[in-house]
Design a protein around this motif. Structure first.
Motif, PDB file in Angstrom:
ATOM      1  N   PRO A   1      -7.472  -2.510  -6.367  1.00 45.68           N
ATOM      2  CA  PRO A   1      -7.304  -3.508  -5.302  1.00 45.68           C
ATOM      3  C   PRO A   1      -5.999  -3.294  -4.536  1.00 45.68           C
ATOM      4  O   PRO A   1      -4.988  -2.901  -5.124  1.00 45.68           O
ATOM      5  N   LEU A   2      -6.054  -3.558  -3.248  1.00 40.15           N
ATOM      6  CA  LEU A   2      -4.866  -3.411  -2.407  1.00 40.15           C
ATOM      7  C   LEU A   2      -3.792  -4.415  -2.792  1.00 40.15           C
ATOM      8  O   LEU A   2      -4.088  -5.548  -3.200  1.00 40.15           O
ATOM      9  N   MET A   3      -2.544  -3.999  -2.638  1.00 38.04           N
ATOM     10  CA  MET A   3      -1.359  -4.835  -2.868  1.00 38.04           C
ATOM     11  C   MET A   3      -1.298  -5.396  -4.289  1.00 38.04           C
ATOM     12  O   MET A   3      -0.759  -6.465  -4.517  1.00 38.04           O
ATOM     13  N   THR A   4      -1.861  -4.670  -5.233  1.00 36.35           N
ATOM     14  CA  THR A   4      -1.838  -5.059  -6.635  1.00 36.35           C
ATOM     15  C   THR A   4      -1.154  -3.960  -7.429  1.00 36.35           C
ATOM     16  O   THR A   4      -1.474  -2.785  -7.269  1.00 36.35           O
ATOM     17  N   GLU A   5      -0.229  -4.344  -8.292  1.00 36.45           N
ATOM     18  CA  GLU A   5       0.449  -3.362  -9.126  1.00 36.45           C
ATOM     19  C   GLU A   5      -0.472  -2.944 -10.265  1.00 36.45           C
ATOM     20  O   GLU A   5      -1.065  -3.788 -10.926  1.00 36.45           O
TER      21      GLU A   5
ATOM     22  N   ILE B   1      -1.159   0.472  -1.501  1.00 38.06           N
ATOM     23  CA  ILE B   1      -0.942  -0.156  -0.200  1.00 38.06           C
ATOM     24  C   ILE B   1      -2.175   0.006   0.688  1.00 38.06           C
ATOM     25  O   ILE B   1      -2.556  -0.904   1.405  1.00 38.06           O
ATOM     26  N   ASP B   2      -2.807   1.179   0.626  1.00 40.88           N
ATOM     27  CA  ASP B   2      -3.989   1.429   1.450  1.00 40.88           C
ATOM     28  C   ASP B   2      -4.825   2.525   0.797  1.00 40.88           C
ATOM     29  O   ASP B   2      -4.297   3.394   0.108  1.00 40.88           O
TER      30      ASP B   2
ATOM     31  N   VAL C   1      -5.177   7.713  -0.604  1.00 42.95           N
ATOM     32  CA  VAL C   1      -4.470   6.567  -1.156  1.00 42.95           C
ATOM     33  C   VAL C   1      -2.999   6.609  -0.771  1.00 42.95           C
ATOM     34  O   VAL C   1      -2.340   7.635  -0.931  1.00 42.95           O
ATOM     35  N   VAL C   2      -2.503   5.495  -0.259  1.00 39.61           N
ATOM     36  CA  VAL C   2      -1.074   5.319  -0.009  1.00 39.61           C
ATOM     37  C   VAL C   2      -0.594   4.293  -1.014  1.00 39.61           C
ATOM     38  O   VAL C   2      -1.188   3.226  -1.150  1.00 39.61           O
TER      39      VAL C   2
END
Length: 70
Positions: free
Chosen positions: A7-11, A41-42, A48-49
């Protein structure tokens, strides 16, 4: 799960890196090792970023398939 599906923005934590020794060594130099915490991030088009330590790293979709996270 592969990092491209995280998931995005998840550590997340890297649990496995499936790559040749040279590639694993290069990733290790960038801070990507088993047990590392990264934030996705994306992930557009499979690429993958992610945020690693205080920087950002972009991986192509072939390499991202070999990095598993939890």
């Amino acid at each position: 799960m592969p990092i491209a599906m995280a998931p995005l923005m998840t550590e997340v934590t890297i649990t496995r890196i499936s790559a040749e020794q040279e590639v694993r060594h290069h990733l290790q130099e960038m801070g990507l090792t088993v047990g590392s915490r990264v934030t996705v991030i994306d992930h557009a088009g499979g690429n993958v970023v992610m945020k690693v330590l205080e920087g950002r790293v972009c991986l192509d979709k072939m390499l991202a398939r070999g990095i598993l996270v939890a």
